[in-house]
Design a protein around this motif. Sequence first.
Motif, PDB file in Angstrom:
ATOM      1  N   ARG A  80      17.165  -7.570  -4.435  1.00 18.41           N
ATOM      2  CA  ARG A  80      17.000  -7.086  -5.802  1.00 18.41           C
ATOM      3  C   ARG A  80      15.590  -6.563  -6.069  1.00 18.41           C
ATOM      4  N   ASP A  81      14.871  -6.250  -5.026  1.00 19.08           N
ATOM      5  CA  ASP A  81      13.484  -5.810  -5.199  1.00 19.08           C
ATOM      6  C   ASP A  81      13.417  -4.460  -5.891  1.00 19.08           C
ATOM      7  N   VAL A  82      12.387  -4.290  -6.738  1.00 19.37           N
ATOM      8  CA  VAL A  82      12.202  -3.037  -7.469  1.00 19.37           C
ATOM      9  C   VAL A  82      11.940  -1.875  -6.512  1.00 19.37           C
ATOM     10  N   MET A  83      11.429  -2.194  -5.296  1.00 23.72           N
ATOM     11  CA  MET A  83      11.180  -1.143  -4.315  1.00 23.72           C
ATOM     12  C   MET A  83      12.473  -0.396  -3.980  1.00 23.72           C
ATOM     13  N   LYS A  84      13.562  -1.142  -3.857  1.00 21.07           N
ATOM     14  CA  LYS A  84      14.848  -0.509  -3.574  1.00 21.07           C
ATOM     15  C   LYS A  84      15.289   0.381  -4.732  1.00 21.07           C
ATOM     16  N   LEU A  85      15.040  -0.104  -5.938  1.00 17.48           N
ATOM     17  CA  LEU A  85      15.417   0.659  -7.120  1.00 17.48           C
ATOM     18  C   LEU A  85      14.666   1.988  -7.180  1.00 17.48           C
ATOM     19  N   MET A  86      13.354   1.927  -6.898  1.00 18.39           N
ATOM     20  CA  MET A  86      12.549   3.144  -6.924  1.00 18.39           C
ATOM     21  C   MET A  86      12.968   4.097  -5.803  1.00 18.39           C
ATOM     22  N   TYR A  87      13.275   3.520  -4.641  1.00 18.75           N
ATOM     23  CA  TYR A  87      13.713   4.359  -3.515  1.00 18.75           C
ATOM     24  C   TYR A  87      15.029   5.059  -3.856  1.00 18.75           C
ATOM     25  N   ALA A  88      15.947   4.304  -4.438  1.00 15.53           N
ATOM     26  CA  ALA A  88      17.239   4.887  -4.819  1.00 15.53           C
ATOM     27  C   ALA A  88      17.053   5.992  -5.857  1.00 15.53           C
ATOM     28  N   ASN A  89      16.120   5.790  -6.770  1.00 10.34           N
ATOM     29  CA  ASN A  89      15.860   6.787  -7.810  1.00 10.34           C
ATOM     30  C   ASN A  89      15.316   8.085  -7.221  1.00 10.34           C
TER      31      ASN A  89
ATOM     32  N   TYR B 219       8.630  14.050  -5.376  1.00  7.93           N
ATOM     33  CA  TYR B 219       9.670  13.067  -5.122  1.00  7.93           C
ATOM     34  C   TYR B 219       9.991  12.874  -3.641  1.00  7.93           C
ATOM     35  N   LYS B 220       9.889  13.942  -2.867  1.00  5.98           N
ATOM     36  CA  LYS B 220      10.170  13.809  -1.436  1.00  5.98           C
ATOM     37  C   LYS B 220       9.113  12.938  -0.754  1.00  5.98           C
ATOM     38  N   ASP B 221       7.832  13.180  -1.091  1.00  7.48           N
ATOM     39  CA  ASP B 221       6.755  12.346  -0.533  1.00  7.48           C
ATOM     40  C   ASP B 221       6.912  10.902  -1.002  1.00  7.48           C
ATOM     41  N   SER B 222       7.273  10.747  -2.275  1.00  3.50           N
ATOM     42  CA  SER B 222       7.484   9.414  -2.828  1.00  3.50           C
ATOM     43  C   SER B 222       8.608   8.696  -2.089  1.00  3.50           C
ATOM     44  N   MET B 223       9.692   9.388  -1.869  1.00  5.79           N
ATOM     45  CA  MET B 223      10.842   8.818  -1.170  1.00  5.79           C
ATOM     46  C   MET B 223      10.462   8.360   0.237  1.00  5.79           C
ATOM     47  N   ASN B 224       9.689   9.187   0.943  1.00  2.00           N
ATOM     48  CA  ASN B 224       9.285   8.849   2.307  1.00  2.00           C
ATOM     49  C   ASN B 224       8.385   7.609   2.342  1.00  2.00           C
ATOM     50  N   LYS B 225       7.488   7.489   1.361  1.00  2.00           N
ATOM     51  CA  LYS B 225       6.609   6.318   1.300  1.00  2.00           C
ATOM     52  C   LYS B 225       7.411   5.046   1.016  1.00  2.00           C
TER      53      LYS B 225
ATOM     54  N   ILE C  37       0.840  -1.206   0.000  1.00  3.09           N
ATOM     55  CA  ILE C  37       0.000   0.000   0.000  1.00  3.09           C
ATOM     56  C   ILE C  37       0.872   1.251   0.000  1.00  3.09           C
ATOM     57  N   LEU C  38       1.903   1.244   0.842  1.00  2.00           N
ATOM     58  CA  LEU C  38       2.819   2.383   0.908  1.00  2.00           C
ATOM     59  C   LEU C  38       3.617   2.530  -0.384  1.00  2.00           C
ATOM     60  N   PHE C  39       4.037   1.404  -0.945  1.00  2.21           N
ATOM     61  CA  PHE C  39       4.784   1.426  -2.205  1.00  2.21           C
ATOM     62  C   PHE C  39       3.918   2.000  -3.326  1.00  2.21           C
ATOM     63  N   ASP C  40       2.640   1.593  -3.339  1.00  2.00           N
ATOM     64  CA  ASP C  40       1.712   2.108  -4.349  1.00  2.00           C
ATOM     65  C   ASP C  40       1.533   3.618  -4.191  1.00  2.00           C
ATOM     66  N   ALA C  41       1.422   4.069  -2.924  1.00  2.00           N
ATOM     67  CA  ALA C  41       1.303   5.514  -2.669  1.00  2.00           C
ATOM     68  C   ALA C  41       2.568   6.238  -3.130  1.00  2.00           C
ATOM     69  N   GLY C  42       3.722   5.598  -2.893  1.00  4.94           N
ATOM     70  CA  GLY C  42       4.989   6.180  -3.346  1.00  4.94           C
ATOM     71  C   GLY C  42       5.033   6.329  -4.854  1.00  4.94           C
ATOM     72  N   ASN C  43       4.536   5.330  -5.567  1.00 10.24           N
ATOM     73  CA  ASN C  43       4.489   5.392  -7.031  1.00 10.24           C
ATOM     74  C   ASN C  43       3.592   6.530  -7.524  1.00 10.24           C
ATOM     75  N   GLN C  44       2.457   6.699  -6.819  1.00 14.58           N
ATOM     76  CA  GLN C  44       1.541   7.774  -7.211  1.00 14.58           C
ATOM     77  C   GLN C  44       2.195   9.142  -7.015  1.00 14.58           C
ATOM     78  N   PHE C  45       2.884   9.312  -5.891  1.00 16.22           N
ATOM     79  CA  PHE C  45       3.610  10.575  -5.661  1.00 16.22           C
ATOM     80  C   PHE C  45       4.701  10.774  -6.717  1.00 16.22           C
ATOM     81  N   PHE C  46       5.364   9.670  -7.090  1.00 14.02           N
ATOM     82  CA  PHE C  46       6.418   9.752  -8.095  1.00 14.02           C
ATOM     83  C   PHE C  46       5.856  10.243  -9.432  1.00 14.02           C
ATOM     84  N   GLU C  47       4.693   9.691  -9.812  1.00 11.56           N
ATOM     85  CA  GLU C  47       4.059  10.105 -11.065  1.00 11.56           C
ATOM     86  C   GLU C  47       3.660  11.581 -11.031  1.00 11.56           C
TER      87      GLU C  47
END
Length: 285
Positions: free
Chosen positions: A237-246, A218-224, A204-214
């Motif tokens: 190797r999870d994509v969550m780490k990749l998105m967080y790093a981005n 980016y700061k809200d996305s990073m926090n989620k 749920i948090l990851f999905d919210a992070g993606n929505q903020f990213f779109e």
Amino acid sequence: NSKTFDNKSAEKWKTVIINYYIGELNIHIEKKRFTDALQIVKKLLTVDSENLEYRYLYANLNYELSNYEESVNILKTVIVKNISDEKFKFNIIKLLGMATFRAEQYEKAYMFLQQANSIKTYDYDLNYYLSYTCYKLQNFSQAKIYGEKALKIQDSKEINYLLSLIYLQEKDYISGSKYLTRYLQLNPGDAKNEELSRKIKAYILFDAGNQFFEQKKYKDSMNKFREAMNIYPPPPRDVMKLMYANTLLIQGQDETNTDMLLESEKIFASLLSEDSNFIQAYNSL
């Protein structure tokens, strides 16, 4: 006169025997010795085979012992009788629906449960099994309605778990997580579902992070993303780490924040060293 006396004596002894059996039966049921109780009911039926209450008890005890087909068979001999007591009729048809459900005959179970529902609606077991039957028949909208009714009557671990399954099946992860959390409060120590609950909350948090990213927040996305990983640490190797790093990289560049940039670089380096497939994903960001 002797015939009259004999009849009276027979009825008297019959009553004595029945009362004795019923006393034994109550003790067994109170102590949940259902196998012993079933044997007593069989004896009662030899004394009075047409007694509908004894037949109902026989069916009920078979249900408790998971002998669902036997329970269904005896109940079918009861419902054909002309029963004037509405409460007794409701209990018979409801149990028939429950036993038929447990025998995995879901369409028939739904039919019997709806018959019971036409007599009485405010009953926990009835609404629970109507909800469960609708779930099995993949009628999730009706499953939710009956499940919510059952919940209002009794806040049990079973109905909370069932509602979590229904909402998760419809991909309503927020509602599903709510009911699963309540289930775990009522049933602590369920390690498998505790892990599932953490995964759902992280999703749920990851999905919210993606929505903020779109939305380029980016700061809200990073926090989620960070909050999601704290709840349920992703595999290396999870994509969550990749998105967080981005998001760290983007936000670090916006704020000229060296710590963010260094953390981002460290995560990217670890991901790239673990799986060469991430090189392509990294270069595309």
